[in-house]
Design an enzyme around this catalytic site. Structure first.
Site, PDB file in Angstrom:
ATOM      1  N   GLU A 194     -40.979   1.839 -13.682  1.00 18.64           N
ATOM      2  CA  GLU A 194     -40.437   1.296 -12.430  1.00 18.64           C
ATOM      3  C   GLU A 194     -41.036  -0.094 -12.321  1.00 18.64           C
ATOM      4  OE1 GLU A 194     -39.893  -0.292  -9.810  1.00 18.64           O
ATOM      5  OE2 GLU A 194     -40.109   0.961  -8.027  1.00 18.64           O
ATOM      6  N   GLU A 244     -40.057  -9.073 -12.096  1.00 13.77           N
ATOM      7  CA  GLU A 244     -41.432  -8.615 -12.314  1.00 13.77           C
ATOM      8  C   GLU A 244     -41.770  -8.483 -13.800  1.00 13.77           C
ATOM      9  OE1 GLU A 244     -42.191  -5.082 -10.038  1.00 13.77           O
ATOM     10  OE2 GLU A 244     -41.849  -6.086  -8.125  1.00 13.77           O
TER      11      GLU A 244
END
EC number: 2.1.1.321
Length: 673
Positions: free
Chosen positions: A144, A153
């Site tokens: 995740e 990210e």
């Protein structure tokens, strides 16, 4: 152990050295994290669990041991799901040491100590082999690592490395794939967050128009994504010009390339208009068949019955470099380019195939005008707010005279240009005046207020001191009280009958029940049957370190709430006088007039420009809780939210104590239900 941290005080403007606990940064990271929001995301957690169960079953059906690699494990939740689903062993990687320590405790507390190994490293530093961090490569990859933009990210380089060094070829992946969708729209509201519109001023000698310079008009802006809760954007604020189309997909079960690349799709506009904005979101298939799907699609694309509120994944707004007219049915090409961490877009008219191929690579947008570096998107929206500008024009018309010597104290403001056009004899400030041929009319002063000298002002006294006020360093509403400190610093340069605009400000508050925002601060307890109390305690401890006694900024137009009390003025600040030496304090109570859960207090500033003219940075309309869309309001969450207390009797009032320390410029507040 203590450490000294230097900072520019946003309210007083002073450079300060603060003594901080050595763990201050760590506590801020935890207290302001979105872990609680993710753990409350029932749809996300449920879909991950279903996908993990299915992946483990597929591996077992092949007669293989299920070895799981979980990158960015956080609380260890996904690894515990895998172990619970029958995985033989899980390697849970977490680079943030406090989080890795919490994951170890959570794993042990839930009885998976022998099934899950927490590795406190970046995944690129993990070794595989008999003496390595992992005994062997994994055949199930669970991660995740996604943000609102999907790749912001660093998901792509992480996957790329994992496939090369940490997982087997042909491994199962949860999620299996992600797909990015786009839709072309026209929206004056959203376009106003990137471009400065002309401002019309009715002066005595006719209409004047303030225009932005050509370098700003043609500037592509900055590459950072604008991520917002699109579900709070009404359909009346934009016009849909195309159907939703797939821009690109990433299959996480196969080797991933993070190198920069471009994708092009052909669009056939469903309506004629000005293409200005690309709206984008993504969804994830947790399994190869696409039966287990988690989507970020906004309300007009999917039914509201499937709606799941979340703040860690929202939707994206991308600004095209320039607006492009499109005609219904006349095909255009939309190109998306990406590097490892960001995406940007360009629209082209459909042309010859070879010509399109040659022109497909689009450089990342770079701000050339400096304005996009000085102003954020809400600030552009604020400067383009015609009603707000009209209030400042009306106020300036009341106070300016033909012999007025005007000093403006605000960052990147239109006020000096307005003051000149409305008749001020001399205006001192800085801004982009060349486009409006005002370089010789408005003097730029490059000095802090306390260093202002008579020579800066040509030995004249200031008769009108103006400010919006707005300063780029402000995070909370009262940080713009820096105007008051600047006004105090220039006192010796003000005429005895000086007019100060705004003449005063007031701090207002209201008790509210949030529809969803409370979740970001609420403990989770158990998540999908797993005890994550350790994480709750960790967040609570960091909040108690300092943050729980502070308000935090949130743009409430994105986060619906219900007022439980009427708005109440709690403090006033008189800019006609200098900042007093003593603290400004108030205490009292607010009656709760409507039933609901008192999640917290919302605070904002109102600036009183002139008689009967005020601008609010918060509540604009109480009847439907309409908030100023250009400003963040301050939210103080009550301890009952942070500690998940159940209040047995609904309180009838909230007592408060608020202190403004004029020496530090900080506001301390305390509330009791």
């Amino acid at each position: 152990m203590k450490t000294f941290c230097g900072r520019a005080n946003p309210t007083t403007g002073a450079m300060e050295w603060l003594e901080q606990d050595e763990n201050y940064d760590y506590h801020q990271e935890i207290a302001r994290s979105r872990y609680a929001d993710m753990l409350h995301d029932k749809d996300r957690n449920m879909k991950y669990y279903q996908g993990i169960r299915a992946a483990v079953s597929r591996v077992k059906e092949r007669g293989e041991k299920a070895i799981v690699l979980d990158i960015g494990t956080g609380t260890g939740l996904l690894s515990m799901m895998a172990a619970s689903a029958g995985a033989d062993f899980c390697y849970a990687i977490e680079v943030f040491k406090p989080m890795a320590n919490a994951a170890v405790k959570i794993v042990e507390k839930n009885g998976f100590r022998d099934k899950i190994k927490v590795i406190n490293k970046h995944s690129t530093e993990v070794t595989v082999g008999p003496d390595g961090d992992m005994q062997c490569r994994a055949n199930i990859l669970v991660t995740e690592l996604f943000d609102t933009e999907l790749i912001g990210e660093g998901a792509l380089p992480t996957y790329e490395h994992a496939h090369k060094y940490l997982v087997q070829e042909g491994c199962e992946a949860v999620p299996h794939r992600a797909t990015v969708y786009v839709q072309l729209v026209e929206s004056k509201r959203m376009w106003s967050w990137s471009k400065l519109f002309p401002v019309h001023v009715e002066a005595e000698d006719g209409e004047k128009i303030i225009v932005s310079p050509s370098e700003m008009e043609n500037c592509p802006g900055v590459p950072s994504v604008c991520d917002i809760q699109l579900n709070q954007m009404p359909l009346s604020d934009f016009t849909i010009l195309s159907d939703v189309v797939t821009m690109f997909s990433v299959d996480f079960s196969k080797p991933v390339r993070s190198a920069s690349t471009c994708y092009s799709v052909q669009l056939e506009p469903v309506k004629s208009g000005k293409a200005q904005i690309v709206l984008s979101w993504w969804d994830m298939d947790m399994d190869p068949s696409g039966m287990i799907n988690c989507t970020m699609a906004p309300y007009w694309v999917k039914s509201t019955s499937a709606f799941q509120w979340r703040d860690h994944w929202m939707q994206c707004v991308y600004f095209l470099p320039n607006e492009e007219p499109v005609l219904q049915g006349e095909k255009v090409y939309l190109t998306a380019c990406r590097d490892e961490y960001s995406v940007w877009y360009k629209l082209q008219k459909a042309r010859g195939e070879e010509e399109n191929k040659a022109d497909v690579r689009v450089e990342s947008p770079v701000c050339r005008c400096q304005a996009h570096l000085l102003w954020n998107r809400p600030r552009f929206g604020e400067l383009n707010d015609q009603n707000r500008t009209r209030q400042y024009i009306e106020s300036l018309m009341k106070v300016l005279k033909t012999d007025s010597v005007c000093l403006c104290i605000s960052d990147g403001s239109l006020l000096p240009v307005l003051a000149h056009y409305l008749g001020a004899k001399q205006v001192e400030y800085y801004f982009f005046f060349k486009a409006n041929r005002l370089e010789d009319k408005i003097k730029i002063i490059e000095a802090r207020p306390e260093l202002l000298t008579s020579s800066h002002l040509d030995d004249k006294k200031i008769s009108v001191l103006v400010g919006e006020p707005f300063f780029t360093t402000s995070l909370l509403p009262w940080h713009n009280l820096y105007f008051w400190y600047a006004r105090t610093a220039v006192t010796s340069h003000l005429s005895s009958d000086v007019t100060v605009l705004p003449q005063s400000a007031s701090l207002h508050m209201m008790i509210v029940e949030f529809q969803d925002l409370w979740r970001i601060r609420s403990p989770c307890g158990t998540c999908e049957g797993f005890d994550v109390q350790t994480m709750d305690d960790m967040i609570k401890n960091s909040l108690n370190f300092r943050e729980s006694k502070e308000a935090e900024p949130h743009p409430l137009w994105e986060y619906p709430c219900k007022s439980l009390s009427d708005p109440q003025e709690v403090l006033t600040f008189d800019f006609r006088k200098t900042v007093p030496q003593h603290c400004l304090s108030t205490e009292g109570s607010v009656n709760l007039l409507r039933t609901g859960k008192s999640h917290g207090a919302v605070l904002w500033m109102e600036y009183h420009l002139a008689a009967d003219i005020s601008v609010s940075t918060g509540l604009m309309q109480i009847s439907n809780e309409k908030w100023n869309p250009h400003c963040k309001q301050a939210v103080y969450f009550f301890s009952s939210v942070i500690e998940s207390e159940t209040v047995s009797d609904l309180p009838s009032a909230v007592t408060y104590a608020i202190d403004f320390d004029t020496k530090t410029g900080e506001i301390a507040m305390d509330f009791k239900l």
